[in-house]
Motif scaffolding. Structure first.
Motif, PDB file in Angstrom:
ATOM      1  N   PHE A 149       4.141  -9.768   5.989  1.00  0.00           N
ATOM      2  CA  PHE A 149       5.251  -9.149   6.718  1.00  0.00           C
ATOM      3  C   PHE A 149       5.038  -7.651   6.930  1.00  0.00           C
ATOM      4  CE2 PHE A 149       8.208 -12.636   4.920  1.00  0.00           C
ATOM      5  CZ  PHE A 149       7.957 -13.445   6.023  1.00  0.00           C
ATOM      6  N   THR A 150       4.478  -6.978   5.909  1.00  0.00           N
ATOM      7  CA  THR A 150       4.300  -5.516   6.007  1.00  0.00           C
ATOM      8  C   THR A 150       2.915  -5.119   5.496  1.00  0.00           C
ATOM      9  OG1 THR A 150       5.399  -5.300   3.846  1.00  0.00           O
ATOM     10  CG2 THR A 150       6.749  -4.939   5.816  1.00  0.00           C
ATOM     11  N   PRO A 151       1.877  -5.406   6.274  1.00  0.00           N
ATOM     12  CA  PRO A 151       0.510  -5.102   5.813  1.00  0.00           C
ATOM     13  C   PRO A 151       0.200  -3.613   5.735  1.00  0.00           C
ATOM     14  CG  PRO A 151       0.509  -5.848   8.101  1.00  0.00           C
ATOM     15  CD  PRO A 151       1.897  -6.042   7.600  1.00  0.00           C
ATOM     16  N   ASP A 152       1.070  -2.767   6.314  1.00  0.00           N
ATOM     17  CA  ASP A 152       0.822  -1.325   6.312  1.00  0.00           C
ATOM     18  C   ASP A 152       1.523  -0.597   5.167  1.00  0.00           C
ATOM     19  OD1 ASP A 152      -0.702  -1.581   8.627  1.00  0.00           O
ATOM     20  OD2 ASP A 152       1.052  -1.352   9.916  1.00  0.00           O
ATOM     21  N   LEU A 153       2.334  -1.306   4.393  1.00  0.00           N
ATOM     22  CA  LEU A 153       3.037  -0.683   3.278  1.00  0.00           C
ATOM     23  C   LEU A 153       2.283  -0.935   1.973  1.00  0.00           C
ATOM     24  CD1 LEU A 153       6.793  -1.466   4.078  1.00  0.00           C
ATOM     25  CD2 LEU A 153       5.429   0.512   4.746  1.00  0.00           C
ATOM     26  N   PHE A 154       2.455  -0.036   1.023  1.00  0.00           N
ATOM     27  CA  PHE A 154       1.703  -0.151  -0.226  1.00  0.00           C
ATOM     28  C   PHE A 154       2.346  -1.121  -1.213  1.00  0.00           C
ATOM     29  CE2 PHE A 154       4.883   2.851  -1.697  1.00  0.00           C
ATOM     30  CZ  PHE A 154       5.034   2.547  -3.042  1.00  0.00           C
ATOM     31  N   GLU A 155       3.666  -1.298  -1.141  1.00  0.00           N
ATOM     32  CA  GLU A 155       4.378  -2.062  -2.162  1.00  0.00           C
ATOM     33  C   GLU A 155       3.866  -3.492  -2.350  1.00  0.00           C
ATOM     34  OE1 GLU A 155       5.826  -0.129   0.110  1.00  0.00           O
ATOM     35  OE2 GLU A 155       7.764   0.651  -0.565  1.00  0.00           O
ATOM     36  N   PRO A 156       3.646  -4.251  -1.260  1.00  0.00           N
ATOM     37  CA  PRO A 156       3.173  -5.635  -1.475  1.00  0.00           C
ATOM     38  C   PRO A 156       1.843  -5.699  -2.221  1.00  0.00           C
ATOM     39  CG  PRO A 156       3.931  -5.330   0.781  1.00  0.00           C
ATOM     40  CD  PRO A 156       3.862  -3.968   0.175  1.00  0.00           C
ATOM     41  N   SER A 163      -4.679   3.579  -1.867  1.00  0.00           N
ATOM     42  CA  SER A 163      -5.176   4.250  -0.660  1.00  0.00           C
ATOM     43  C   SER A 163      -4.052   4.482   0.346  1.00  0.00           C
ATOM     44  CB  SER A 163      -6.297   3.425  -0.020  1.00  0.00           C
ATOM     45  OG  SER A 163      -5.789   2.190   0.490  1.00  0.00           O
ATOM     46  N   ILE A 164      -3.115   3.539   0.426  1.00  0.00           N
ATOM     47  CA  ILE A 164      -1.993   3.691   1.358  1.00  0.00           C
ATOM     48  C   ILE A 164      -1.011   4.742   0.854  1.00  0.00           C
ATOM     49  CG2 ILE A 164       0.005   2.527   2.405  1.00  0.00           C
ATOM     50  CD1 ILE A 164      -1.593  -0.058   2.362  1.00  0.00           C
ATOM     51  N   SER A 165      -0.734   4.708  -0.445  1.00  0.00           N
ATOM     52  CA  SER A 165       0.214   5.663  -1.033  1.00  0.00           C
ATOM     53  C   SER A 165      -0.457   6.396  -2.192  1.00  0.00           C
ATOM     54  CB  SER A 165       1.471   4.929  -1.524  1.00  0.00           C
ATOM     55  OG  SER A 165       2.437   5.844  -1.992  1.00  0.00           O
ATOM     56  N   PRO A 166      -1.228   7.425  -1.888  1.00  0.00           N
ATOM     57  CA  PRO A 166      -2.021   8.091  -2.931  1.00  0.00           C
ATOM     58  C   PRO A 166      -1.193   8.829  -3.974  1.00  0.00           C
ATOM     59  CG  PRO A 166      -2.138   9.290  -0.853  1.00  0.00           C
ATOM     60  CD  PRO A 166      -1.461   7.993  -0.561  1.00  0.00           C
ATOM     61  N   TYR A 167       0.099   9.091  -3.676  1.00  0.00           N
ATOM     62  CA  TYR A 167       0.917   9.847  -4.618  1.00  0.00           C
ATOM     63  C   TYR A 167       1.882   8.980  -5.412  1.00  0.00           C
ATOM     64  CZ  TYR A 167      -0.865  13.699  -1.804  1.00  0.00           C
ATOM     65  OH  TYR A 167      -1.690  14.569  -1.160  1.00  0.00           O
ATOM     66  N   TYR A 168       1.801   7.675  -5.257  1.00  0.00           N
ATOM     67  CA  TYR A 168       2.641   6.804  -6.073  1.00  0.00           C
ATOM     68  C   TYR A 168       1.938   6.610  -7.405  1.00  0.00           C
ATOM     69  CZ  TYR A 168       5.510   2.871  -7.586  1.00  0.00           C
ATOM     70  OH  TYR A 168       6.358   2.053  -8.301  1.00  0.00           O
ATOM     71  N   ILE A 169       2.450   7.272  -8.427  1.00  0.00           N
ATOM     72  CA  ILE A 169       1.746   7.390  -9.700  1.00  0.00           C
ATOM     73  C   ILE A 169       1.552   6.043 -10.386  1.00  0.00           C
ATOM     74  CG2 ILE A 169       3.782   7.778 -11.161  1.00  0.00           C
ATOM     75  CD1 ILE A 169       0.459   9.750 -11.320  1.00  0.00           C
ATOM     76  N   ASN A 170       2.510   5.113 -10.247  1.00  0.00           N
ATOM     77  CA  ASN A 170       2.378   3.810 -10.908  1.00  0.00           C
ATOM     78  C   ASN A 170       1.213   3.003 -10.341  1.00  0.00           C
ATOM     79  OD1 ASN A 170       4.497   4.203 -12.679  1.00  0.00           O
ATOM     80  ND2 ASN A 170       6.015   3.396 -11.262  1.00  0.00           N
ATOM     81  N   ALA A 171       0.948   3.175  -9.037  1.00  0.00           N
ATOM     82  CA  ALA A 171      -0.194   2.480  -8.438  1.00  0.00           C
ATOM     83  C   ALA A 171      -1.497   2.999  -9.035  1.00  0.00           C
ATOM     84  CB  ALA A 171      -0.179   2.668  -6.920  1.00  0.00           C
TER      85      ALA A 171
END
Length: 683
Positions: free
Chosen positions: A496-503, A529-537
């Motif tokens: 559904f959302t291939p461009d978002l980091f959450e999935p 790579s999509i969300s480089p500043y999301y610390i949990n990732a």
């Protein structure tokens, strides 16, 4: 005169105390909704050194790329609150917003007083101004803005608009120095609505300083006057437009949030305007997240009602602009209309949002109270019982303000925590899939997996392609020991959302927890790579690199993390592991050796369990039990490990032992049920 000033001071003090009491129960309210990515997970607000970069780097506004943008005044204020509170202490975040709100209300009193005095020149003018200010300050709809921390953008931008308006109004001799433009320029860095100051000042000048009606704008003899007014405001237009262009140019296209069809959205706004107008007088059924959607049928009765309302609104704006006594009404209604324009012509994802009433209600408070003032003045002139009139008016005003204060106090309770907020949303907006999902999340956090799943499935009816909903379905199903079904949901979310980091992040976390480390790696790398500043990732990715003993990758990722999150304890620990070439499990074993506590043995048993080392998990639990014989958690873990080994009788024994110690042990109950079902199915 002295007596009147003393009375005004006393009444003002009483109203100020009333405001403090009304909001006294909101200072410890939690973080909600967009606060998660703009405040809680935003590592950039954790250092005041980042403040200069807030003004040119849109990536610092949020941990989510689809919300990147430049609102540096907001981000700066959040960083200061974080510093003052020594972390995510909600008190300091709410305190700063509340202080700005108080300053806004003080400015409004003087503005109201000035505008009302131009039409009502008796003793009641200042009292009417106080009533209008109190009406606005205590209005329950404003609680939606004051309680929602990231919505301080509305408070800051509105404060700057009112500040510029006040300087223009009270210091006419300084206009050629353009000092009044400065607050507006600052406000642009909080929210886009500041541009509405231009038409507001134009209509103020037209109505009050040029003494024209709105009908007069269309007369040939007044065209030059209107032209000169526009010319005088060009510096304001240029300054705010340039700043706005700068912020918009630095906002990634993905963060615009314009997802609704333009024509239908704009038509729907006519009904939304009517809803907002009625809410001012009857603030009930407020919702943090409404279920209002675009009305596609232009002949829908709501559209017809909305358009009729706008026609009447325009009619009364023009009609009340003719008479000097009613000009404040015209200006107040004009303020209401123009302040709603920015969110009415931009087809935002949310058709209606109750915190959008914060700016417009300034105008409605003025128009409403001035109209009441005119009625009372006329009644006073005709009536001989002046004391009765004053007493009745005072009692009515107190009743209205008390009712509003009570409503605001109750709304503060709703905003207390996630569970209370989203439960209220499910009641007020039962067709809101996001609201149903978020309430389900509160139940999942409490371990009520069946109830959470039930709410997720209810939400699925209204939002079947909602990526976050699919993610949460996957999480809850995995918690319910249904990993095969869970994986289907995670893959749907990615589709559904291939461009978002959450999935990718939550799918990687799922794979990691199910010991599919190799499969988890590319998903975690994609999320980071999509969300480089999301610390949990990044934590997840570094954990995977450590388990796979990819030391160079771990070192590089840890160093990158420390560039924007200096001093991060976990990143430092991962960096040390990359240099020592010691994996995380070895670190846990060393920790237990150095500090053999029951809790450390239990923690080690979980690490063994997560890596599928069930025999070692049982050994660690038995060591914990030697130190703490009544350790229900350890017996529960033994039961879980025996389930992993498919030794159902041993699993049942371990779980029963845990339940003898703690009959309410949730995990032991779950492991026991799994063991009994598995034993029955394998007979």
């Amino acid at each position: 005169m002295i007596s009147k000033k003393i009375n005004i001071f006393i009444v003002s003090t009483i109203l100020f105390i009333a405001l403090l009491v009304t909001y006294s129960n909101h200072f410890q309210n939690g973080f909600h909704f967009d606060d998660s990515h703009a405040v809680v997970d935003n590592v950039h607000i954790q250092s005041l050194k980042n403040i200069p970069e807030f003004f040119y780097n849109p990536k610092m506004f949020s941990s989510k790329p689809d919300h990147w943008g430049l609102r540096p005044l907001v981000t700066t204020s959040l960083a200061i609150d974080y510093w003052l509170g020594g972390g995510l202490n909600p008190f300091y975040f709410h305190l700063s917003t509340f202080i700005w709100f108080i300053i806004l209300c003080v400015l409004l009193f003087f503005i109201y007083k000035n505008l009302i005095a131009q039409s009502i020149q008796n003793y009641s003018g200042p009292y009417l101004a106080l009533f209008a200010t109190a009406l606005y300050a205590l209005h329950p709809a404003n609680a939606e803005t004051i309680n929602y921390i990231i919505s301080r953008s509305d408070v800051l931008s509105t404060l700057c608009i009112v500040g510029s308006f006040a300087i223009y109004l009270f210091y006419p001799a300084q206009r050629n120095r353009y000092i009044y433009i400065l607050p507006a320029i600052i406000g642009v860095f909080a929210k886009e609505t500041v541009l509405m100051l231009v038409p507001l000042l134009f209509f103020y000048i037209t109505l009050f300083e040029k003494n024209l009606s709105l009908f007069g704008l269309f007369k040939r003899k007044n065209l030059n006057t209107s032209f000169q007014t526009i010319i005088s405001l060009l510096p304001l237009v240029a300054a705010t437009a340039i700043c706005q262009f700068y912020t918009m140019a630095n906002t990634p296209h993905s963060s615009t949030g314009f997802t609704n069809p333009f024509f239908s959205y704009v038509l729907t706004q006519s009904y939304v305007w009517l809803h907002y107008f009625l809410t001012f007088f009857l603030p009930i059924n407020l919702s943090a997240d409404t279920d209002m959607s675009v009305i596609s049928n232009p002949f829908d009765y709501r559209i017809i009602m909305g358009l009729a309302f706008i026609i009447l609104l325009i009619y009364y704006i023009f009609k009340t602009s003719v008479n000097k006594q009613t000009k404040p009404i015209s200006f107040g209604l004009t303020w209401f209309a123009f302040s709603l324009l920015p969110t009415s012509i931009a087809p935002l994802a949310e058709v209606m949002n109750d915190h959008r009433m914060f700016f417009p209600f300034i105008g409605l408070a003025l128009a409403t109270v001035h109209y009441i003032g005119l009625l009372l003045t006329r009644y006073q002139t005709k009536s001989k019982s002046n004391k009765s009139y004053l007493g009745l008016a005072t009692i009515l005003a107190l009743f209205i303000l008390t009712s509003f204060a009570y409503g605001t106090y109750e709304r503060n309770k709703v905003w207390k925590n996630e569970e209370s907020l989203w439960l209220d949303v499910t009641i007020k907006s039962p067709q809101n899939g996001r609201g149903l999902m978020n309430y389900g999340l509160t139940q999942m956090a409490k371990g009520n997996f069946e109830k959470a799943k039930d709410y997720f499935e209810k939400a699925l009816v209204f939002t079947p392609e909602y990526s976050s909903l699919q993610i949460n379905l996957g999480i809850v199903k995995n918690a319910m020991k249904k990993p095969v079904e869970a994986e289907v949901n995670f893959k749907k979310a990615i589709g559904f959302t291939p461009d978002l980091f959450e999935p990718y992040y939550y799918y990687a976390d799922f794979l990691n927890k199910n010991n599919r480390i190799v499969n988890a790696r590319p998903m975690a790398e994609k999320a980071a790579s999509i969300s480089p500043y999301y610390i949990n990732a990044r934590y997840l990715l570094m954990d995977i690199y450590q388990k796979l003993e990819l030391w160079d990758n771990l070192e590089e990722t840890a160093k990158q993390t420390l560039t924007f999150s200096a001093g991060d304890a976990r990143a430092i620990q991962f960096l040390a592991s990359s240099k020592k070439r010691i994996n995380k499990l070895d670190n846990n074993i060393m920790e237990v050796t150095n500090n053999p506590t029951p809790e450390n043995y239990l923690n080690l048993s979980l690490k063994f369990y997560n890596q599928g080392l069930y025999d070692k998990c049982i050994e660690a639990c038995r060591e914990a039990i030697k130190l703490k014989p009544d350790y229900a958690d350890a017996y529960s873990n033994i039961g879980a490990a025996y389930n992993g080994l498919k030794k159902w009788d041993d699993a049942i024994s371990g779980c029963n032992h845990a339940l003898l110690i703690d009959p309410q042990h949730r995990l032991a109950k779950g492991n026991l049920q799994l063991a009994i079902k598995s034993k029955a199915s394998n007979k």
